[in-house]
Every structure is written in C-alpha cells, then in structure tokens.
Design an enzyme around this catalytic site. Structure first.
Site, short mmCIF file in Angstrom:
data_model
loop_
_atom_site.label_atom_id
_atom_site.label_comp_id
_atom_site.label_asym_id
_atom_site.label_seq_id
_atom_site.Cartn_x
_atom_site.Cartn_y
_atom_site.Cartn_z
N GLY A 84 -3.70 -2.56 -2.17
CA GLY A 84 -2.07 -2.58 -2.23
C GLY A 84 -2.26 -2.47 -3.84
O GLY A 84 -2.91 -2.98 -4.82
N THR A 144 -11.98 -6.68 7.37
CA THR A 144 -10.70 -7.16 7.51
C THR A 144 -10.41 -5.86 8.59
O THR A 144 -8.97 -5.91 9.10
CB THR A 144 -10.48 -5.59 5.93
OG1 THR A 144 -11.21 -6.01 5.10
CG2 THR A 144 -9.00 -5.50 6.10
N GLY A 160 0.83 -1.15 0.41
CA GLY A 160 -0.26 -0.30 -0.15
C GLY A 160 0.62 1.29 -0.10
O GLY A 160 1.87 1.24 0.14
N ILE A 169 1.40 3.63 2.59
CA ILE A 169 2.28 4.21 3.77
C ILE A 169 3.65 2.93 3.57
O ILE A 169 4.67 2.90 3.51
CB ILE A 169 1.64 4.31 4.67
CG1 ILE A 169 1.03 5.48 4.14
CG2 ILE A 169 2.74 4.32 6.11
CD1 ILE A 169 -0.12 6.09 5.93
N ALA A 218 -0.90 0.20 13.29
CA ALA A 218 -1.40 1.49 12.59
C ALA A 218 -3.25 2.08 12.54
O ALA A 218 -3.94 1.08 12.29
CB ALA A 218 -1.19 1.28 11.55
N TYR A 261 -15.47 2.78 10.13
CA TYR A 261 -13.95 2.82 10.10
C TYR A 261 -13.74 3.64 11.80
O TYR A 261 -12.67 2.76 12.33
CB TYR A 261 -13.71 4.03 9.37
CG TYR A 261 -12.17 3.95 8.88
CD1 TYR A 261 -11.61 3.27 8.31
CD2 TYR A 261 -11.49 5.25 9.03
CE1 TYR A 261 -10.45 2.54 8.38
CE2 TYR A 261 -9.92 5.26 8.90
CZ TYR A 261 -9.29 4.05 8.78
OH TYR A 261 -8.21 4.21 8.40
N ASP A 301 0.35 -9.01 1.46
CA ASP A 301 -0.64 -7.92 1.06
C ASP A 301 -1.46 -8.82 0.36
O ASP A 301 -1.11 -9.49 -0.36
CB ASP A 301 0.42 -7.06 0.36
CG ASP A 301 -0.59 -5.14 0.60
OD1 ASP A 301 -2.16 -5.19 -0.54
OD2 ASP A 301 -0.58 -4.56 1.41
N LEU A 356 0.03 -2.77 9.19
CA LEU A 356 -1.31 -1.00 8.41
C LEU A 356 -1.66 -1.75 7.14
O LEU A 356 -2.70 -0.79 7.45
CB LEU A 356 -0.02 -0.78 7.65
CG LEU A 356 1.49 -0.73 7.63
CD1 LEU A 356 2.73 -0.06 6.70
CD2 LEU A 356 1.15 1.33 8.34
#
Ligand code: UDP
Length: 329
Positions: free
Chosen positions: A37, A96, A11, A13, A118, A150, A32, A77
C-alpha cells in the site's frame, strides 16, 4: 453511522473503499503496513474528520485487539497481491495471507464483529468452466509451482472464514474479486493494465505474455466498491461467498491494442514467453469469467462501467502521476 476497520486500506481497492465509506458519512480506520500500500493513496482521506490511520501489521495482536474493539465491521483486504510478487516471494505470500486472516478472525470473534474477507478468482485455479459460479471446483496445480501458493492460501482463508461462521456463529462474508482495475493500481506487482498503460505512455514495447489469446474480464474499482457496499448492507449475505467482477471479456492481445490506441501511443507489441515473464513451467489461465447471478440476486448489483472508460481513467491517472511509478517496469 458505522465504524469500519479496513485492513490493507492504503492499497488499491482499500483506498477506494475507504473513500466511498467516508463520503457517505461513515467512520473509517485504516490499518496498513505499507508493504504494498502507499501513503499517497490515502492522502485525500486526511480531510475527513472520521478518518484514522495506523501504520501497523495485522499480525500485531495488541494493536488489532484495540482497533477491532473500536469498530463495528472489519473489511479484510490486507494480503500479498499480484502474480509477480507471489512467484518471487512465496514465503511472504503464504505467511501474510494465512496468518493475517487467522489473526483478523480470532480477534473479530472476541468482539463478535462483522467481517468481510477479500478473496480472489484465483480460487477457481485451472478449472476450465466458463463462467465460474461460486460452487464450482478449485483446481490447483502442483505444490512445486509457486503460483498455486496464492490460490491455496486464499482457499484456506475462505475455509477458515466459513468455519468461523458455521461453527462459531461469526458474521462473515467472502467477496471473490476477479480482475479489478482503476487508478492507483500499481504496475510493480505485475498487473497487466497498469503495466500496458505505463509501457504505452513511455513508448516502450507492450509486453504480451504467451500468445495473448488468454482472456480476462476487468472490472472498474468503483463498480467493485459498489458491490462490496451492497453486500455489507445485505443481511442475507452473511455466511455466503460472492463473485464480484465484470463479464466483458477481452483477450490480452486485444487489450494491448486497445491500450495503445486509447493512449495514442506508437509502442510496438511484443510477445514474451511465460517462462521468461514469470518462472519455468508457469501456468496461466486461458479464460476467467465470473458468473454474477448470485450477487445480482442478493443486492441487484451489476457492473456499469465499460472497459474503455476504465482504460481512459487509468491512462489519465498515469499521465498525471508519471513520477510515482518511475522505478516500475
Ligand atoms: N500479462 C501480460 N503482460 C504483462 C502482465 C500480464 O500479458 O506485462 C498477462 C498475464 O500473463 C495474464 C493477464 O495478462 O494472462 C492478466 O495478468 P494479471 O497479472 O493482471 O492478472 P491475473 O489474471 O493473472 O491474476
């Protein structure tokens, strides 16, 4: 030399962080599932002998068990990102963010690995305090408004991470990212700067949501990576939560003008009501400024890259890769 496992490492970051770790001589394994990503983000990393990549979801326990057993530190992340994605796909956001973090912490405990979780400035919700310090309240809206899924899912991640630390002694730290920006960030998931830059470069109208008086502070991803590296090397950061962000505040309307002028664009600036941009009853934050005294005291970190320099970098990146985001508006 330390071996880092970066979930979501393909992704925006994650790819910058992986690059910085490899450049300083550490080993990096990226896991990932390429849901948001991109392989292009980590193409340049293939040249490093100490780089490995697994295309896999973090909820695959067999794979995660092996990857975690082989690493020293996990930087977690992998998450559903972007307000647009969150509003349009709340099931994926919640599953997720909650199940993924549960899995990472459970396996990390098995091998007693260090974990960086994160998190996000969304944690402060509609708290109107300026600036936000780490101990400030989370103020969320109704569960009937999907935006808050979120913030709530990330709040649960934080609670769980801190509980693993306090009750089970797992070495965990939480990094709350404020608006982060730089090359490789995608416009597809709604982030304002890549959207404005793409619109300006293609001569399309620049879409300011609401009246554009809402403000944000945008931090260059290179500064954010430096902050994370500093925290990971600071023993006193274990068990703590840190804000990471810039304090250079700008209104979204002024941002649109700044992008247009730096891109040398003739785009018009249009104002789009929130209901049209997101969903009926969407609630936006008016101001969001981080208090960064805590990370500064722990590591000496302060952001160094001014917004104009970041905007120039993003404009140059988008000019050089126009085909990449051709399907994105
Ligand atoms: N925004 C905008 N036009 C766009 C995309 C976003 O005016 O095309 C606004 C959005 O409503 C918010 C700010 O820009 O006030 C930052 O949005 P972003 O999704 O980048 O991050 P947020 O701070 O909302 O997490």
């Amino acid at each position: 030399m330390t071996h880092y496992l970066i979930t979501g490492g393909a992704g925006f970051i994650g790819s910058h962080l992986s690059e910085a770790l490899l450049a300083r001589g550490d080993s990096v394994t990226v896991v990932d599932d390429l849901s948001t990503g991109r392989l292009e983000n980590i193409l340049a990393l293939k040249g490093y002998p100490r780089f490995r990549f697994a295309i896999e979801t973090i909820t695959n326990e067999t794979v995660m068990d092996r990857l975690v057993s082989e690493c020293d530190v996990i930087v977690h992340l992998a998450a559903a990102v972007g307000v647009k994605l969150i509003v349009t796909d709340p099931v994926r956001t919640i599953e997720t963010n909650v199940m993924g973090t549960e899995e990472v912490l459970r396996v990390a405990r098995r091998y007693r690995r260090h974990v960086v979780i994160a998190s996000t400035s969304e944690i402060y919700g509609k708290n109107e305090k300026v600036p936000f310090a780490e101990e400030d309240d989370s103020v969320f809206g109704s569960t009937t408004r999907s935006r808050w899924a979120y913030a709530t899912s990330k709040a649960l991640d934080e609670f769980l991470a801190l509980a693993y630390h306090r009750s089970l002694g797992l070495p965990v730290l939480v990094a709350r990212f404020f608006n982060t920006v730089g090359p490789r960030q995608r416009s597809r998931y709604g982030m304002v700067i890549p959207r404005f830059v793409r619109q300006a470069l293609s001569g399309e109208p620049i879409t300011v949501y609401g009246d554009g008086k809402q403000t944000r502070c945008f931090c260059n991803v290179r500064d954010v990576v430096a902050a994370v590296l500093g925290l990971m090397d600071a023993p006193q950061a274990v068990g703590q939560v840190y804000n990471i962000g810039s304090q250079e505040e700008i209104s979204i309307r002024e941002l649109a003008e700044r992008v247009r002028s730096l891109a040398g664009s003739a785009s018009s600036i249009v104002f789009v009501p929130y209901d049209q941009a997101y969903a009926q009853g969407f609630e936006d934050m008016q101001r969001r400024v981080p208090d960064i005294a805590k990370i500064r005291a722990a590591t000496g970190w302060v952001p160094r890259i001014p917004l104009d320099e970041t905007l120039r970098e993003v404009i140059a990146f988008c000019r050089a890769s126009p085909a990449v985001e051709v399907d994105e508006g």
